[in-house]
Design a protein around this motif. Structure first.
Motif, PDB file in Angstrom:
ATOM      1  N   UNK A 178       0.841  -1.199   0.000  1.00  0.00           N
ATOM      2  CA  UNK A 178       0.000   0.000   0.000  1.00  0.00           C
ATOM      3  C   UNK A 178       0.873   1.245   0.000  1.00  0.00           C
ATOM      4  N   UNK A 179       0.512   2.195  -0.845  1.00  0.00           N
ATOM      5  CA  UNK A 179       1.122   3.527  -0.794  1.00  0.00           C
ATOM      6  C   UNK A 179       0.018   4.521  -0.466  1.00  0.00           C
ATOM      7  N   UNK A 180       0.146   5.184   0.675  1.00  0.00           N
ATOM      8  CA  UNK A 180      -0.789   6.234   1.057  1.00  0.00           C
ATOM      9  C   UNK A 180      -0.112   7.594   0.873  1.00  0.00           C
ATOM     10  N   UNK A 181      -0.880   8.551   0.405  1.00  0.00           N
ATOM     11  CA  UNK A 181      -0.374   9.918   0.442  1.00  0.00           C
ATOM     12  C   UNK A 181      -0.082  10.272   1.900  1.00  0.00           C
ATOM     13  N   UNK A 182       0.932  11.051   2.119  1.00  0.00           N
ATOM     14  CA  UNK A 182       1.402  11.316   3.485  1.00  0.00           C
ATOM     15  C   UNK A 182       0.304  11.869   4.388  1.00  0.00           C
ATOM     16  N   UNK A 183      -0.506  12.796   3.882  1.00  0.00           N
ATOM     17  CA  UNK A 183      -1.587  13.365   4.704  1.00  0.00           C
ATOM     18  C   UNK A 183      -2.578  12.288   5.133  1.00  0.00           C
ATOM     19  N   UNK A 184      -2.860  11.352   4.230  1.00  0.00           N
ATOM     20  CA  UNK A 184      -3.776  10.268   4.556  1.00  0.00           C
ATOM     21  C   UNK A 184      -3.161   9.357   5.613  1.00  0.00           C
ATOM     22  N   UNK A 185      -1.904   9.031   5.456  1.00  0.00           N
ATOM     23  CA  UNK A 185      -1.227   8.181   6.437  1.00  0.00           C
ATOM     24  C   UNK A 185      -1.292   8.787   7.832  1.00  0.00           C
ATOM     25  N   UNK A 186      -1.025  10.087   7.913  1.00  0.00           N
ATOM     26  CA  UNK A 186      -1.053  10.758   9.221  1.00  0.00           C
ATOM     27  C   UNK A 186      -2.448  10.706   9.841  1.00  0.00           C
ATOM     28  N   UNK A 187      -3.467  10.824   9.008  1.00  0.00           N
ATOM     29  CA  UNK A 187      -4.838  10.774   9.525  1.00  0.00           C
ATOM     30  C   UNK A 187      -5.196   9.367  10.026  1.00  0.00           C
ATOM     31  N   UNK A 188      -4.829   8.346   9.229  1.00  0.00           N
ATOM     32  CA  UNK A 188      -5.122   6.967   9.643  1.00  0.00           C
ATOM     33  C   UNK A 188      -4.335   6.610  10.904  1.00  0.00           C
ATOM     34  N   UNK A 189      -3.087   7.076  10.961  1.00  0.00           N
ATOM     35  CA  UNK A 189      -2.255   6.807  12.140  1.00  0.00           C
ATOM     36  C   UNK A 189      -2.876   7.408  13.399  1.00  0.00           C
ATOM     37  N   UNK A 190      -3.502   8.559  13.245  1.00  0.00           N
ATOM     38  CA  UNK A 190      -4.131   9.218  14.390  1.00  0.00           C
ATOM     39  C   UNK A 190      -5.455   8.546  14.766  1.00  0.00           C
ATOM     40  N   UNK A 191      -6.226   8.149  13.731  1.00  0.00           N
ATOM     41  CA  UNK A 191      -7.566   7.607  13.980  1.00  0.00           C
ATOM     42  C   UNK A 191      -7.558   6.120  14.345  1.00  0.00           C
ATOM     43  N   UNK A 192      -6.664   5.352  13.731  1.00  0.00           N
ATOM     44  CA  UNK A 192      -6.666   3.896  13.933  1.00  0.00           C
ATOM     45  C   UNK A 192      -5.247   3.347  14.111  1.00  0.00           C
ATOM     46  N   UNK A 193      -4.519   3.826  15.098  1.00  0.00           N
ATOM     47  CA  UNK A 193      -3.112   3.421  15.232  1.00  0.00           C
ATOM     48  C   UNK A 193      -2.930   1.925  15.486  1.00  0.00           C
ATOM     49  N   UNK A 194      -3.773   1.331  16.310  1.00  0.00           N
ATOM     50  CA  UNK A 194      -3.604  -0.085  16.639  1.00  0.00           C
ATOM     51  C   UNK A 194      -3.888  -0.976  15.432  1.00  0.00           C
ATOM     52  N   UNK A 195      -4.957  -0.664  14.704  1.00  0.00           N
ATOM     53  CA  UNK A 195      -5.308  -1.462  13.526  1.00  0.00           C
ATOM     54  C   UNK A 195      -4.224  -1.343  12.458  1.00  0.00           C
ATOM     55  N   UNK A 196      -3.681  -0.127  12.322  1.00  0.00           N
ATOM     56  CA  UNK A 196      -2.628   0.082  11.326  1.00  0.00           C
ATOM     57  C   UNK A 196      -1.352  -0.650  11.712  1.00  0.00           C
TER      58      UNK A 196
END
Length: 247
Positions: free
Chosen positions: A155-173
């Motif tokens: 998976x390649x996420x745009x950096x802004x998206x990665x930061x959002x997912x990391x904040x919202x779902x850190x354990x799942x990620x």
């Protein structure tokens, strides 16, 4: 256009003049001068009353046929109204030669759902790649199913998206990152793209419109040529992406 039609008529086999008159629905007064001109240009040759393409004529007609196929391929507004600038230039040229695209336009009741047929194909693949500026609503469930079946997911996420997912779902990620079959990368900025998915048997393109707005349509192609092309697009972005090993 008349000359082009004459050359296309001669593409498969030599023709007598009377055959050409009938097929092209031209008068002798109109046909004869153009045949003389093509003969003088060494594009057409004739013996008695038979006309055929020269070797150079065949090369020219091959180019004309390719151009006509390209025009047919881009017929319709979709190709002109969507942004394909996310495709690197050397791979964008190959797009002209890839046939078999299908536009998928979901019903209103399905616009917030994933393409079920494509989803199933990804689950049966050994290798799946996702390039995205948004988090698909099915992402964690989908990723887990691929990995549970022993598939590899990159998976390649745009950096802004990665930061959002990391904040919202850190354990799942982090759980996905811990899998030996999962690779996560970040890319600084992606333009013109909603998301792109490639698996063993097909690819899905979901470009934005030219004004960078979103619509619900996307393109699917199941040809092996398209799949290989999709792999090369993903590999292009991997080269300039950062691998994430922990958050």
């Amino acid at each position: 256009m008349e000359k082009i039609n004459m050359l296309l008529l001669l593409q498969d086999s030599p023709k007598e003049k009377r055959e050409m008159l009938k097929e092209l629905e031209m008068s002798p007064q109109k046909l004869s001068p153009q045949l003389i001109e093509l003969t003088k240009s060494k594009i057409v040759k004739h013996q008695d009353d038979n006309y055929e393409l020269t070797a150079m004529g065949h090369l020219l007609v091959a180019e004309i046929s390719s151009m006509i196929e390209t025009m047919k391929f881009f017929h319709g507004d979709y190709w002109w109204n969507h942004n394909f600038n996310f495709i690197p230039s050397h791979l964008l040229k190959r797009l002209l030669k890839i046939r078999g695209w299908t536009k998928y336009d979901p019903a209103i009741s399905e616009i917030y759902e994933y393409n079920k047929a494509f989803y199933e194909k990804t689950l049966l693949s050994d290798s799946v790649s996702l390039l995205s500026v948004v988090q698909p609503p099915f992402f964690f469930k989908w990723a887990s199913e691929i990995l549970d079946r022993g598939g590899n997911l990159s998976v390649i996420f745009e950096l802004n998206l990665f930061n959002k997912i990391k904040e919202d779902n850190p354990e799942a990620l982090q759980k996905l990152i811990n899998s030996k079959h999962f690779r996560l990368y970040t890319y600084s900025e992606l333009r013109g793209l909603f998301y792109f998915v490639q698996c063993d048997t097909c690819i899905l393109l979901r470009p934005l419109t030219n004004d960078d707005s979103y619509d619900h349509t996307h393109l699917i192609n199941s040809s092996m040529e398209a799949v290989q092309w999709g792999r090369e697009i993903f590999e292009y972005y991997v080269r300039d992406s950062a691998l994430i090993t922990e958050i």
